[in-house]
Scaffold this motif. Structure first.
Motif, mmCIF file in Angstrom:
data_model
loop_
_atom_site.group_PDB
_atom_site.id
_atom_site.type_symbol
_atom_site.label_atom_id
_atom_site.label_comp_id
_atom_site.label_asym_id
_atom_site.label_seq_id
_atom_site.Cartn_x
_atom_site.Cartn_y
_atom_site.Cartn_z
ATOM 1 N N MET A 48 0.846 -1.173 0.000
ATOM 2 C CA MET A 48 0.000 0.000 0.000
ATOM 3 C C MET A 48 0.894 1.240 0.000
ATOM 4 S SD MET A 48 -3.282 0.565 2.522
ATOM 5 C CE MET A 48 -3.538 -1.068 3.136
ATOM 6 N N ASP A 49 0.625 2.202 -0.886
ATOM 7 C CA ASP A 49 1.412 3.417 -0.865
ATOM 8 C C ASP A 49 0.892 4.357 0.220
ATOM 9 O OD1 ASP A 49 -0.896 4.473 -1.927
ATOM 10 O OD2 ASP A 49 -0.037 4.984 -3.873
ATOM 11 N N LEU A 50 1.586 5.476 0.397
ATOM 12 C CA LEU A 50 1.265 6.398 1.491
ATOM 13 C C LEU A 50 -0.167 6.926 1.379
ATOM 14 C CD1 LEU A 50 2.256 7.778 3.995
ATOM 15 C CD2 LEU A 50 3.208 9.601 2.589
ATOM 16 N N ASN A 51 -0.602 7.293 0.189
ATOM 17 C CA ASN A 51 -1.967 7.797 0.024
ATOM 18 C C ASN A 51 -3.005 6.739 0.373
ATOM 19 O OD1 ASN A 51 -1.132 10.338 -0.736
ATOM 20 N ND2 ASN A 51 -1.114 9.861 -2.920
ATOM 21 N N SER A 52 -2.744 5.503 0.002
ATOM 22 C CA SER A 52 -3.665 4.417 0.340
ATOM 23 C C SER A 52 -3.696 4.193 1.841
ATOM 24 C CB SER A 52 -3.259 3.125 -0.365
ATOM 25 O OG SER A 52 -3.374 3.257 -1.749
ATOM 26 N N GLN A 53 -2.537 4.292 2.487
ATOM 27 C CA GLN A 53 -2.471 4.125 3.935
ATOM 28 C C GLN A 53 -3.209 5.262 4.636
ATOM 29 O OE1 GLN A 53 1.714 3.823 4.764
ATOM 30 N NE2 GLN A 53 1.749 1.613 4.400
ATOM 31 N N GLU A 54 -3.029 6.472 4.126
ATOM 32 C CA GLU A 54 -3.731 7.614 4.708
ATOM 33 C C GLU A 54 -5.237 7.457 4.553
ATOM 34 O OE1 GLU A 54 -2.078 11.011 2.758
ATOM 35 O OE2 GLU A 54 -0.262 10.990 3.972
ATOM 36 N N LEU A 55 -5.651 7.025 3.375
ATOM 37 C CA LEU A 55 -7.075 6.816 3.121
ATOM 38 C C LEU A 55 -7.626 5.717 4.027
ATOM 39 C CD1 LEU A 55 -9.617 7.463 1.538
ATOM 40 C CD2 LEU A 55 -8.869 5.832 -0.205
ATOM 41 N N ALA A 56 -6.891 4.627 4.153
ATOM 42 C CA ALA A 56 -7.327 3.530 5.023
ATOM 43 C C ALA A 56 -7.421 4.008 6.467
ATOM 44 C CB ALA A 56 -6.370 2.344 4.912
ATOM 45 N N GLY A 57 -6.473 4.813 6.892
ATOM 46 C CA GLY A 57 -6.511 5.360 8.245
ATOM 47 C C GLY A 57 -7.706 6.266 8.458
ATOM 48 N N GLU A 58 -8.001 7.096 7.464
ATOM 49 C CA GLU A 58 -9.153 7.993 7.562
ATOM 50 C C GLU A 58 -10.461 7.206 7.589
ATOM 51 O OE1 GLU A 58 -11.413 11.283 8.079
ATOM 52 O OE2 GLU A 58 -9.235 11.142 8.262
ATOM 53 N N VAL A 59 -10.556 6.184 6.742
ATOM 54 C CA VAL A 59 -11.759 5.335 6.735
ATOM 55 C C VAL A 59 -11.914 4.659 8.091
ATOM 56 C CG1 VAL A 59 -12.787 3.248 5.757
ATOM 57 C CG2 VAL A 59 -11.829 5.000 4.240
#
Length: 79
Positions: free
Chosen positions: A1-12
Motif C-alpha cells: 500500500m502506498d502512502l496515500n492508500s495508507q492515509e485513506l485507510a486510516g481515515e476510513v
C-alpha cells in the motif's frame, strides 16, 4: 500500500470508529435511560444513577467482548 492508500485507510478506519462510538453512545443512552429512569424529573435518584452506571458498564463490557472476538476471528482468517 502506498502512502496515500495508507492515509485513506486510516481515515476510513477513523470514520468507522467514530460511527461505532456514536452508535454505542446512542444505544446506551436510549436503552439504559428507558430501563433505568422510570419517572423523569429534574434530577436522577440514587438508584437511577446506580442503574445507569451498571447498564453502561454492561454495554461497554459487551462491546469489548465483541471487539476481542472480531480481532481473533480476523487473525484466524488472515493466516
Amino acid at each position: 500500500m502506498d502512502l496515500n492508500s495508507q492515509e485513506l485507510a486510516g481515515e476510513v478506519n477513523n470514520q468507522v470508529m467514530a460511527a461505532v462510538f456514536e452508535m454505542l453512545r446512542s444505544t446506551i443512552t436510549n436503552k439504559c435511560f428507558e430501563t433505568c429512569v422510570t419517572r423523569p424529573s429534574s434530577s436522577l435518584s440514587g438508584s437511577e444513577q446506580q442503574c445507569l452506571a451498571k447498564c453502561t458498564d454492561r454495554f461497554v463490557d459487551a462491546l469489548q467482548v465483541v471487539a476481542k472476538a472480531t480481532v481473533e476471528y480476523d487473525n484466524l482468517n488472515s493466516d
